[in-house]
Structure formats: structure tokens, C-alpha cells
Design a protein around this motif. Structure first.
Motif, PDB file in Angstrom:
ATOM      1  N   LEU A 115      37.950  42.427  48.748  1.00  0.00           N
ATOM      2  CA  LEU A 115      37.735  43.851  49.009  1.00  0.00           C
ATOM      3  C   LEU A 115      38.439  44.725  47.974  1.00  0.00           C
ATOM      4  N   ILE A 116      39.638  44.324  47.587  1.00  0.00           N
ATOM      5  CA  ILE A 116      40.369  45.100  46.576  1.00  0.00           C
ATOM      6  C   ILE A 116      39.632  45.050  45.238  1.00  0.00           C
ATOM      7  N   ALA A 117      39.132  43.867  44.872  1.00  0.00           N
ATOM      8  CA  ALA A 117      38.376  43.741  43.618  1.00  0.00           C
ATOM      9  C   ALA A 117      37.099  44.575  43.661  1.00  0.00           C
ATOM     10  N   LEU A 118      36.423  44.589  44.793  1.00  0.00           N
ATOM     11  CA  LEU A 118      35.210  45.404  44.942  1.00  0.00           C
ATOM     12  C   LEU A 118      35.530  46.896  44.848  1.00  0.00           C
ATOM     13  N   ALA A 119      36.676  47.294  45.401  1.00  0.00           N
ATOM     14  CA  ALA A 119      37.092  48.695  45.296  1.00  0.00           C
ATOM     15  C   ALA A 119      37.339  49.071  43.838  1.00  0.00           C
ATOM     16  N   GLY A 120      37.962  48.161  43.079  1.00  0.00           N
ATOM     17  CA  GLY A 120      38.170  48.413  41.657  1.00  0.00           C
ATOM     18  C   GLY A 120      36.864  48.534  40.901  1.00  0.00           C
ATOM     19  N   LEU A 121      35.872  47.727  41.303  1.00  0.00           N
ATOM     20  CA  LEU A 121      34.552  47.796  40.672  1.00  0.00           C
ATOM     21  C   LEU A 121      33.869  49.122  40.990  1.00  0.00           C
ATOM     22  N   TRP A 161      44.629  46.687  38.822  1.00  0.00           N
ATOM     23  CA  TRP A 161      43.465  47.274  38.163  1.00  0.00           C
ATOM     24  C   TRP A 161      42.956  48.500  38.911  1.00  0.00           C
ATOM     25  N   LEU A 162      42.957  48.448  40.235  1.00  0.00           N
ATOM     26  CA  LEU A 162      42.511  49.592  41.027  1.00  0.00           C
ATOM     27  C   LEU A 162      43.384  50.810  40.756  1.00  0.00           C
ATOM     28  N   VAL A 163      44.687  50.606  40.676  1.00  0.00           N
ATOM     29  CA  VAL A 163      45.602  51.711  40.378  1.00  0.00           C
ATOM     30  C   VAL A 163      45.331  52.264  38.981  1.00  0.00           C
ATOM     31  N   PHE A 164      45.152  51.367  38.003  1.00  0.00           N
ATOM     32  CA  PHE A 164      44.879  51.823  36.637  1.00  0.00           C
ATOM     33  C   PHE A 164      43.581  52.620  36.567  1.00  0.00           C
ATOM     34  N   ALA A 165      42.524  52.120  37.189  1.00  0.00           N
ATOM     35  CA  ALA A 165      41.240  52.827  37.164  1.00  0.00           C
ATOM     36  C   ALA A 165      41.352  54.190  37.845  1.00  0.00           C
ATOM     37  N   GLY A 166      42.113  54.243  38.951  1.00  0.00           N
ATOM     38  CA  GLY A 166      42.315  55.522  39.625  1.00  0.00           C
ATOM     39  C   GLY A 166      43.124  56.496  38.779  1.00  0.00           C
ATOM     40  N   LEU A 167      44.170  55.998  38.122  1.00  0.00           N
ATOM     41  CA  LEU A 167      44.974  56.850  37.246  1.00  0.00           C
ATOM     42  C   LEU A 167      44.150  57.366  36.070  1.00  0.00           C
ATOM     43  N   ASN A 168      43.230  56.549  35.594  1.00  0.00           N
ATOM     44  CA  ASN A 168      42.385  56.991  34.489  1.00  0.00           C
ATOM     45  C   ASN A 168      41.521  58.181  34.891  1.00  0.00           C
ATOM     46  N   VAL A 169      41.028  58.157  36.124  1.00  0.00           N
ATOM     47  CA  VAL A 169      40.242  59.286  36.625  1.00  0.00           C
ATOM     48  C   VAL A 169      41.097  60.551  36.685  1.00  0.00           C
ATOM     49  N   VAL A 170      42.336  60.391  37.105  1.00  0.00           N
ATOM     50  CA  VAL A 170      43.217  61.538  37.318  1.00  0.00           C
ATOM     51  C   VAL A 170      43.828  62.053  36.016  1.00  0.00           C
ATOM     52  N   LEU A 210      33.467  49.488  28.752  1.00  0.00           N
ATOM     53  CA  LEU A 210      32.894  48.352  29.465  1.00  0.00           C
ATOM     54  C   LEU A 210      33.943  47.577  30.262  1.00  0.00           C
ATOM     55  N   ALA A 211      35.212  47.690  29.834  1.00  0.00           N
ATOM     56  CA  ALA A 211      36.281  46.990  30.555  1.00  0.00           C
ATOM     57  C   ALA A 211      36.360  47.455  32.004  1.00  0.00           C
ATOM     58  N   PHE A 212      35.961  48.699  32.276  1.00  0.00           N
ATOM     59  CA  PHE A 212      36.048  49.222  33.634  1.00  0.00           C
ATOM     60  C   PHE A 212      35.019  48.576  34.559  1.00  0.00           C
ATOM     61  N   ALA A 213      34.044  47.891  33.986  1.00  0.00           N
ATOM     62  CA  ALA A 213      33.103  47.107  34.792  1.00  0.00           C
ATOM     63  C   ALA A 213      33.415  45.621  34.711  1.00  0.00           C
ATOM     64  N   VAL A 214      33.765  45.152  33.515  1.00  0.00           N
ATOM     65  CA  VAL A 214      33.952  43.716  33.300  1.00  0.00           C
ATOM     66  C   VAL A 214      35.169  43.190  34.058  1.00  0.00           C
ATOM     67  N   VAL A 215      36.311  43.892  33.944  1.00  0.00           N
ATOM     68  CA  VAL A 215      37.542  43.400  34.577  1.00  0.00           C
ATOM     69  C   VAL A 215      37.392  43.283  36.096  1.00  0.00           C
ATOM     70  N   PRO A 216      36.978  44.345  36.803  1.00  0.00           N
ATOM     71  CA  PRO A 216      36.847  44.187  38.265  1.00  0.00           C
ATOM     72  C   PRO A 216      35.728  43.224  38.652  1.00  0.00           C
ATOM     73  N   ALA A 217      34.689  43.110  37.805  1.00  0.00           N
ATOM     74  CA  ALA A 217      33.623  42.147  38.106  1.00  0.00           C
ATOM     75  C   ALA A 217      34.158  40.721  38.035  1.00  0.00           C
ATOM     76  N   VAL A 218      34.983  40.444  37.041  1.00  0.00           N
ATOM     77  CA  VAL A 218      35.597  39.115  36.933  1.00  0.00           C
ATOM     78  C   VAL A 218      36.504  38.846  38.125  1.00  0.00           C
ATOM     79  N   LEU A 219      37.285  39.855  38.523  1.00  0.00           N
ATOM     80  CA  LEU A 219      38.157  39.687  39.685  1.00  0.00           C
ATOM     81  C   LEU A 219      37.348  39.447  40.962  1.00  0.00           C
ATOM     82  N   THR A 220      36.237  40.142  41.090  1.00  0.00           N
ATOM     83  CA  THR A 220      35.386  39.982  42.272  1.00  0.00           C
ATOM     84  C   THR A 220      34.771  38.582  42.323  1.00  0.00           C
ATOM     85  N   VAL A 221      34.204  38.151  41.212  1.00  0.00           N
ATOM     86  CA  VAL A 221      33.588  36.820  41.158  1.00  0.00           C
ATOM     87  C   VAL A 221      34.644  35.738  41.373  1.00  0.00           C
ATOM     88  N   GLY A 222      35.813  35.939  40.748  1.00  0.00           N
ATOM     89  CA  GLY A 222      36.881  34.955  40.919  1.00  0.00           C
ATOM     90  C   GLY A 222      37.335  34.846  42.361  1.00  0.00           C
TER      91      GLY A 222
END
Length: 355
Positions: free
Chosen positions: A85-91, A35-44, A61-73
Motif C-alpha cells: 500500500l505504501i508503494a502504491l501511494a508513492g506511485l 520515497w513517498l516522503v520525497f515525492a510529497g516534498l517535491n510537490v511542496v 521518469l524516476a517518479f514512476a519507475v522507483v515506486p513501480a519497482v517498489l510495488t512490483v517487488g
């Protein structure tokens, strides 16, 4: 007595719970990295590569929901520091693309001296084609705006006496109504040939600039409706990628013309309309970087304007941007009462004197 030696546990003898925990940690890391790679590629890549118009369809909203779910999980399952830490970076990377409006937490802007105006921008969804014309017209009139920036206007949709006291400027689907004195009209990317049909103008002109007198200042208002990203055609169809490239080229041509005109304009400017661009898309990064998003005066934490066939707005496709001499006091999306799939933008602003 002879002591019995117990053999050391083998990998196969490890508790199932330990093996499951190991697998879960690896899955958490892999999911977070993906997810972090995808979010970064989206910026670029968003707004820069035609093929990315497909991922651009993802709800912001997926850009907040997906990493939030990963973080909570990762926290609840106690997967360890690395997945968390990786999930928080994606968030952190994706959260800025989700469309939230932190300015809603700040105090409302105060009044400033200058010329106060009310502007309405609205994609009418093919004018009043599926609506009661009298109800549609009454809804527009009730806004009592100094300037109306209307998209998806239909040919011959306006009749004498519909808006007394207003000057009507139209180019294809774009209709600007103003009760302020008009100084100049510019169609972008270019003024269509005199013999052009209404449909040809509709296809060619996606931004309409009208310069009006606001107090002692010349204010440039841009009425914008950018082409959609793609038609609903199967990705397995041979024409899918061809039309995707054509759509991207059309959007790029229109955005380039608008950007060039806005950057060369020394007047106070308001750029508003249906951009067919979500907060996660990169096409408007030049606008967010050089002008002010009117949502800074919105009290909504998640401003959304497009609902398709849902009963509530899903995300934002309609925007309004202003230059420095303009102060926005109030900005909100107004329920279209079933007459459009886009909410109406209501903007109350002040044009400060620059000299």
C-alpha cells in the motif's frame, strides 16, 4: 517409558527464511515511506525553495519507475499489505510528476471554426554555429510556419532574404518571425535600455511577447527561454550554493514577470519555448493550472523534447500553453536532425473568434 519433552523454539532457532522475510518487510516499508516522503516534498518544495533545484535535476521518469519497482517487488516477494500500500501511494503521488500524457489515449481533437495557424517553437542551440548554415535554414523554412518562436538566436545570425515575407523581432537570444501583421512588442521583464549590448539583452530578456493579428483577433505569442537551474560545479565548491541561489532568483524574477503579463493579458495567448523545467518541477504549476498544455493534442504517451548527448529524447523541457479561445488540433516534437539538443515543437492551432 519416559517421555522426552522438546523445548520451545527460541528466536535463535527460527528458520532463516522467516528472519529474512521480516527484514525484507521492514526494508520494504522503509523504502516505500522514504520515497513517498520525497515525492510529497517535491510537490511542496519544487519551485518554492532554492535548494530544491538540486533534487529537481532528478529525471522525471524516476517518479514512476522507483515506486513501480517498489510495488512490483512488494507483490512478488509477498511482503504483505503495508509495504504494498505504501508503494502504491508513492506511485500515485509520483506518477503525476513523471511526465506521462494520458490525453494521448483520448480521441484526437476535431477541427473548429476560426483562423488556423501553424506555430514552431525551437531552441536552436546557438543558431547554426555547429551546423551547415544552408541545411539549418532549409530545415527552418521547411516548417512553413506562420509564427516561429526561436531561442538561442545568435547576434547577426539572420541575413536579408533568409525569411522573405516575415517580420523579424529580436531581443537578445529570442527571435520571433511572423508573416502576420504585428501590433505590439513587449520584452519581459522589461524593455532593455537603448544602449544595452546584445549580451546584456541576452541576460535580461527571457520572454518576448509579440501581438499579431490572426483573422479578426489579436493573438499574443510569448517566446520563452528560462535560465537553467545551475552550472555543473562541484557541491563541495564554496561557490556552488551561491550560484544556486542566484540561479533561483533569476528564474523566479523571469517567471514572475511572465506570470504577471500573461494574467493581465485579455488577448488569446500562446506561451511556448524552452522552459528548462521538467514535468516534475513546480515552476510551471501556475501555467498548468491556468492555461492548457498543448500536449493534450499530442499522440505520444510520453512527450519528451531534450536529449543532451543521447540519441533519443529523455524528458520534456519545452512546453506550449494556450488560453481558452485557442484550440490546438495537433502538437508534436520534431527530430532536430542533429542540429540541436532540443526537439522542435510544431503546433497547429485555431484562434476562435471571441466577438
Amino acid at each position: 517409558m519416559t517421555a522426552t519433552l522438546t523445548p520451545a523454539p527460541t528466536v535463535a532457532d527460527r528458520p532463516v527464511r522467516v528472519r529474512i522475510g521480516h527484514i525484507a518487510r521492514r526494508a520494504g516499508v522503509a523504502s516505500g515511506v522514504a520515497w513517498l516522503v520525497f515525492a510529497g516534498l517535491n510537490v511542496v518544495l519544487s519551485g518554492r525553495w532554492w535548494l530544491w533545484l538540486v533534487p529537481d535535476l532528478l529525471p522525471p521518469l524516476a517518479f514512476a519507475v522507483v515506486p513501480a519497482v517498489l510495488t512490483v517487488g512488494a507483490a512478488l516477494l509477498r511482503l504483505g499489505r503495508r509495504p504494498l500500500l505504501i508503494a502504491l501511494a508513492g506511485l500515485a503521488v509520483g506518477g503525476a510528476q513523471a511526465g506521462f500524457n494520458p490525453a494521448a489515449l483520448l480521441p484526437s481533437p476535431g477541427d473548429v471554426a476560426g483562423t488556423h495557424l501553424k506555430v514552431v517553437a525551437w531552441n536552436t542551440e546557438v543558431w547554426d554555429d555547429w551546423d551547415d548554415p544552408a541545411r539549418f535554414l532549409a530545415f527552418l523554412r521547411a516548417q512553413d510556419a506562420d509564427v516561429y518562436l526561436l531561442q538561442e538566436y545568435e547576434e547577426n545570425g539572420l541575413h536579408p532574404g533568409d525569411f522573405p515575407g516575415y517580420t523579424a523581432i529580436e531581443r537578445g537570444e529570442l527571435l520571433t518571425l511572423t508573416r502576420l501583421p504585428v501590433r505590439r512588442v513587449v520584452a519581459l521583464p522589461a524593455e532593455p535600455a537603448p544602449a544595452s549590448s546584445w549580451r546584456q539583452v541576452y541576460e535580461q530578456v527571457k520572454s518576448l511577447r509579440v501581438d499579431v493579428m490572426a483573422g479578426g483577433e489579436t493573438l499574443s505569442v510569448y517566446n520563452v527561454h528560462m535560465p537553467i537551474q545551475l552550472d555543473l560545479v562541484s557541491p563541495l565548491s564554496p561557490g556552488f550554493y551561491r550560484q544556486l541561489r542566484l540561479r533561483d532568483a533569476a528564474r523566479h524574477r523571469q517567471y514572475t514577470a511572465l506570470q504577471s503579463d500573461v494574467r493581465g493579458n485579455r488577448n488569446p495567448v500562446l506561451v511556448a519555448g524552452d522552459f528548462n523545467t521538467s514535468p516534475a518541477m513546480g515552476d510551471i504549476r501556475w501555467l498548468t493550472g491556468s492555461l492548457h498544455d498543448a500536449a493534450s493534442a499530442d499522440r505520444s504517451l510520453y512527450p519528451a523534447s531534450w536529449r543532451s548527448y543521447w540519441p533519443v529524447d529523455l524528458w520534456r523541457l519545452d512546453w506550449a500553453f494556450t488560453s481558452d479561445p485557442i484550440a490546438v488540433q495537433r502538437y508534436e516534437f520534431v527530430d532536430p536532425r542533429g542540429m540541436s539538443d532540443h526537439s522542435l515543437q510544431r503546433i497547429e492551432l485555431t484562434v476562435r473568434r471571441t466577438r
